[in-house]
Design a protein around this motif. Structure first.
Motif, PDB file in Angstrom:
ATOM      1  N   LYS A 196       0.839  -1.200   0.000  1.00  0.00           N
ATOM      2  CA  LYS A 196       0.000   0.000   0.000  1.00  0.00           C
ATOM      3  C   LYS A 196       0.873   1.249   0.000  1.00  0.00           C
ATOM      4  N   ARG A 197       2.007   1.188   0.700  1.00  0.00           N
ATOM      5  CA  ARG A 197       2.920   2.330   0.758  1.00  0.00           C
ATOM      6  C   ARG A 197       3.683   2.506  -0.553  1.00  0.00           C
ATOM      7  N   ARG A 198       3.896   1.423  -1.271  1.00  0.00           N
ATOM      8  CA  ARG A 198       4.713   1.495  -2.494  1.00  0.00           C
ATOM      9  C   ARG A 198       3.960   2.112  -3.667  1.00  0.00           C
ATOM     10  N   PHE A 199       2.636   1.931  -3.724  1.00  0.00           N
ATOM     11  CA  PHE A 199       1.857   2.342  -4.898  1.00  0.00           C
ATOM     12  C   PHE A 199       1.167   3.687  -4.692  1.00  0.00           C
ATOM     13  N   HIS A 200       1.276   4.531  -5.711  1.00  0.00           N
ATOM     14  CA  HIS A 200       0.410   5.709  -5.779  1.00  0.00           C
ATOM     15  C   HIS A 200      -0.783   5.327  -6.650  1.00  0.00           C
ATOM     16  N   GLU A 201      -1.974   5.678  -6.201  1.00  0.00           N
ATOM     17  CA  GLU A 201      -3.187   5.219  -6.877  1.00  0.00           C
ATOM     18  C   GLU A 201      -3.891   6.339  -7.626  1.00  0.00           C
ATOM     19  N   VAL A 202      -4.354   6.013  -8.822  1.00  0.00           N
ATOM     20  CA  VAL A 202      -5.182   6.925  -9.628  1.00  0.00           C
ATOM     21  C   VAL A 202      -6.452   6.172 -10.005  1.00  0.00           C
ATOM     22  N   GLU A 203      -7.584   6.800  -9.815  1.00  0.00           N
ATOM     23  CA  GLU A 203      -8.853   6.149 -10.158  1.00  0.00           C
ATOM     24  C   GLU A 203      -9.478   6.816 -11.376  1.00  0.00           C
ATOM     25  N   LEU A 204      -9.826   6.014 -12.376  1.00  0.00           N
ATOM     26  CA  LEU A 204     -10.510   6.516 -13.562  1.00  0.00           C
ATOM     27  C   LEU A 204     -12.006   6.598 -13.265  1.00  0.00           C
ATOM     28  N   SER A 205     -12.574   7.771 -13.452  1.00  0.00           N
ATOM     29  CA  SER A 205     -13.985   7.980 -13.123  1.00  0.00           C
ATOM     30  C   SER A 205     -14.841   7.909 -14.376  1.00  0.00           C
ATOM     31  N   ASP A 206     -16.110   7.585 -14.184  1.00  0.00           N
ATOM     32  CA  ASP A 206     -17.059   7.639 -15.290  1.00  0.00           C
ATOM     33  C   ASP A 206     -17.320   9.096 -15.656  1.00  0.00           C
ATOM     34  N   TRP A 207     -17.813   9.293 -16.879  1.00  0.00           N
ATOM     35  CA  TRP A 207     -18.138  10.643 -17.334  1.00  0.00           C
ATOM     36  C   TRP A 207     -19.297  11.233 -16.530  1.00  0.00           C
ATOM     37  N   VAL A 208     -19.233  12.544 -16.342  1.00  0.00           N
ATOM     38  CA  VAL A 208     -20.345  13.308 -15.785  1.00  0.00           C
ATOM     39  C   VAL A 208     -20.566  14.503 -16.704  1.00  0.00           C
ATOM     40  N   GLU A 209     -21.657  15.223 -16.496  1.00  0.00           N
ATOM     41  CA  GLU A 209     -21.917  16.396 -17.316  1.00  0.00           C
ATOM     42  C   GLU A 209     -20.878  17.464 -17.000  1.00  0.00           C
ATOM     43  N   SER A 210     -20.037  17.754 -17.966  1.00  0.00           N
ATOM     44  CA  SER A 210     -18.924  18.683 -17.743  1.00  0.00           C
ATOM     45  C   SER A 210     -18.400  19.185 -19.085  1.00  0.00           C
ATOM     46  N   GLU A 211     -17.575  20.209 -19.026  1.00  0.00           N
ATOM     47  CA  GLU A 211     -16.943  20.709 -20.249  1.00  0.00           C
ATOM     48  C   GLU A 211     -16.001  19.668 -20.842  1.00  0.00           C
ATOM     49  N   ALA A 212     -15.363  18.884 -19.973  1.00  0.00           N
ATOM     50  CA  ALA A 212     -14.454  17.836 -20.460  1.00  0.00           C
ATOM     51  C   ALA A 212     -15.222  16.811 -21.291  1.00  0.00           C
ATOM     52  N   PHE A 213     -16.420  16.431 -20.824  1.00  0.00           N
ATOM     53  CA  PHE A 213     -17.223  15.460 -21.573  1.00  0.00           C
ATOM     54  C   PHE A 213     -17.706  16.057 -22.886  1.00  0.00           C
ATOM     55  N   ARG A 214     -18.119  17.321 -22.871  1.00  0.00           N
ATOM     56  CA  ARG A 214     -18.553  17.979 -24.115  1.00  0.00           C
ATOM     57  C   ARG A 214     -17.402  18.055 -25.116  1.00  0.00           C
ATOM     58  N   SER A 215     -16.221  18.358 -24.625  1.00  0.00           N
ATOM     59  CA  SER A 215     -15.051  18.418 -25.506  1.00  0.00           C
ATOM     60  C   SER A 215     -14.758  17.045 -26.101  1.00  0.00           C
ATOM     61  N   PHE A 216     -14.893  16.006 -25.295  1.00  0.00           N
ATOM     62  CA  PHE A 216     -14.713  14.632 -25.772  1.00  0.00           C
ATOM     63  C   PHE A 216     -15.714  14.315 -26.879  1.00  0.00           C
ATOM     64  N   LEU A 217     -16.991  14.661 -26.664  1.00  0.00           N
ATOM     65  CA  LEU A 217     -18.030  14.385 -27.655  1.00  0.00           C
ATOM     66  C   LEU A 217     -17.795  15.179 -28.936  1.00  0.00           C
ATOM     67  N   PHE A 218     -17.300  16.393 -28.797  1.00  0.00           N
ATOM     68  CA  PHE A 218     -16.994  17.204 -29.976  1.00  0.00           C
ATOM     69  C   PHE A 218     -15.954  16.505 -30.852  1.00  0.00           C
ATOM     70  N   GLU A 219     -14.905  15.968 -30.224  1.00  0.00           N
ATOM     71  CA  GLU A 219     -13.857  15.283 -30.989  1.00  0.00           C
ATOM     72  C   GLU A 219     -14.353  13.972 -31.576  1.00  0.00           C
ATOM     73  N   VAL A 220     -15.199  13.266 -30.828  1.00  0.00           N
ATOM     74  CA  VAL A 220     -15.769  12.031 -31.367  1.00  0.00           C
ATOM     75  C   VAL A 220     -16.608  12.342 -32.600  1.00  0.00           C
ATOM     76  N   GLU A 221     -17.429  13.374 -32.524  1.00  0.00           N
ATOM     77  CA  GLU A 221     -18.282  13.722 -33.664  1.00  0.00           C
ATOM     78  C   GLU A 221     -17.452  14.077 -34.891  1.00  0.00           C
ATOM     79  N   GLU A 222     -16.320  14.732 -34.671  1.00  0.00           N
ATOM     80  CA  GLU A 222     -15.452  15.084 -35.799  1.00  0.00           C
ATOM     81  C   GLU A 222     -14.918  13.855 -36.528  1.00  0.00           C
TER      82      GLU A 222
END
Length: 286
Positions: A196-222
């Motif tokens: 537990k001490r050796r590892f730094h942890e990062v958690e991938l979260s599901d999408w929520v309504e946000s500018e980041a998600f809109r930007s993602f959808l914009f690129e997908v649509e392109e």
């Protein structure tokens, strides 16, 4: 016909056949996003850490479909000196007679015969053949996909795998670890104080309504060869996609791709709310 809503390098597909356009929709698609960029930034920073008694270790966790394997597929493009990384998947081998262990997976990644993983001096040692190849090739880190499978083994095998990992990050090898798995991996590591001490942890979260998600959808649509814009990033489309896919990365892309295929086959040439719902119910029904 205005084609500004499609990426310039893909606009030629607008005059292609139905079959060619649908094939293009299902090609592998990578869109940079905040979560993946954060992981790549950490990996590059860890790559710069000089040798020390214990090398850094990163654990990326998330539910199935959150983009872990997609991130791994892009490491070659986004992480420095990645050609000197060793890539391992702990997913069970389809070959029924081969029981994958961390040691055998290491042998496979090093392109050594399976027998070379079976001759250590003790149960937790790394065989001489592996040691020599690791040093000869200048390997500086190990990427492990499906890391939770290392921890879902009998206790003795778990202890052996943990001992091997400890040796890899220790001063003799100094290999940096980048492990990707489900939350099961996190929970298992938390029960082991040392790891537990050796590892730094990062958690991938599901999408929520946000500018980041809109930007993602914009690129997908392109990337979609549709003749009319769909405005996937509009408020009503964003909310519908979040509802249909529960914010999960792979499900979101599956729904959009299915809807785009419906749009081509039905000759409406844009994704609308009805097509998103159809694709969620029957993704291959177009």
């Amino acid at each position: 016909m205005c084609s500004d809503h499609v990426r310039a390098d893909l606009q030629y597909l607008l005059s292609a056949t139905y079959e060619e356009r649908i094939a293009a929709i299902y090609k592998e698609l990578w869109v940079d996003n905040n979560s993946s960029e954060a992981v790549f930034r950490m990996m590059n920073n860890i790559a710069d850490v000089p040798a020390r008694m214990t090398a850094p270790a990163l654990l990326v966790v998330g539910p199935g479909g959150s983009g872990k394997t997609a991130i791994i597929s892009q490491i070659y493009k986004h992480v420095k000196n990645s050609e000197k990384l060793l890539f391992i998947s702990m997913a069970e081998s389809p070959e029924i007679n081969i029981k994958k262990t961390l040691r055998s997976a290491l042998a496979m990644a090093l392109e050594l015969p399976p027998s070379s993983s079976a001759r250590p001096q003790s149960g937790t040692d790394i065989p001489n053949e592996m040691r020599e190849v690791i040093k000869l090739r200048g390997v500086w880190g190990v990427v492990i996909d499906e890391f939770h499978d290392v921890l879902l083994r009998p206790k003795q095998e778990q202890r052996t795998s943990m001992s091997i990992l400890k040796k890899l990050v220790g001063s003799e090898y100094g290999l940096k670890l980048f492990c990707f798995g489900t939350v099961i991996a996190r929970n298992a590591l938390r029960s082991n104080e040392e790891f537990k001490r050796r590892f730094h942890e990062v958690e991938l979260s599901d999408w929520v309504e946000s500018e980041a998600f809109r930007s993602f959808l914009f690129e997908v649509e392109e990337s979609l060869p549709l003749k009319r814009p769909s405005n996937l990033y509009s408020e009503k489309m964003v909310r519908l996609l979040l509802f249909l896919a529960n914010g999960r990365m792979d499900k979101t892309l599956d729904v959009i791709r299915g809807a785009a295929c419906y749009a081509i086959k039905m000759e409406v040439e844009q994704i609308n709310e009805d097509l998103l719902k159809r694709a969620a119910m029957s993704p291959w029904g177009y």
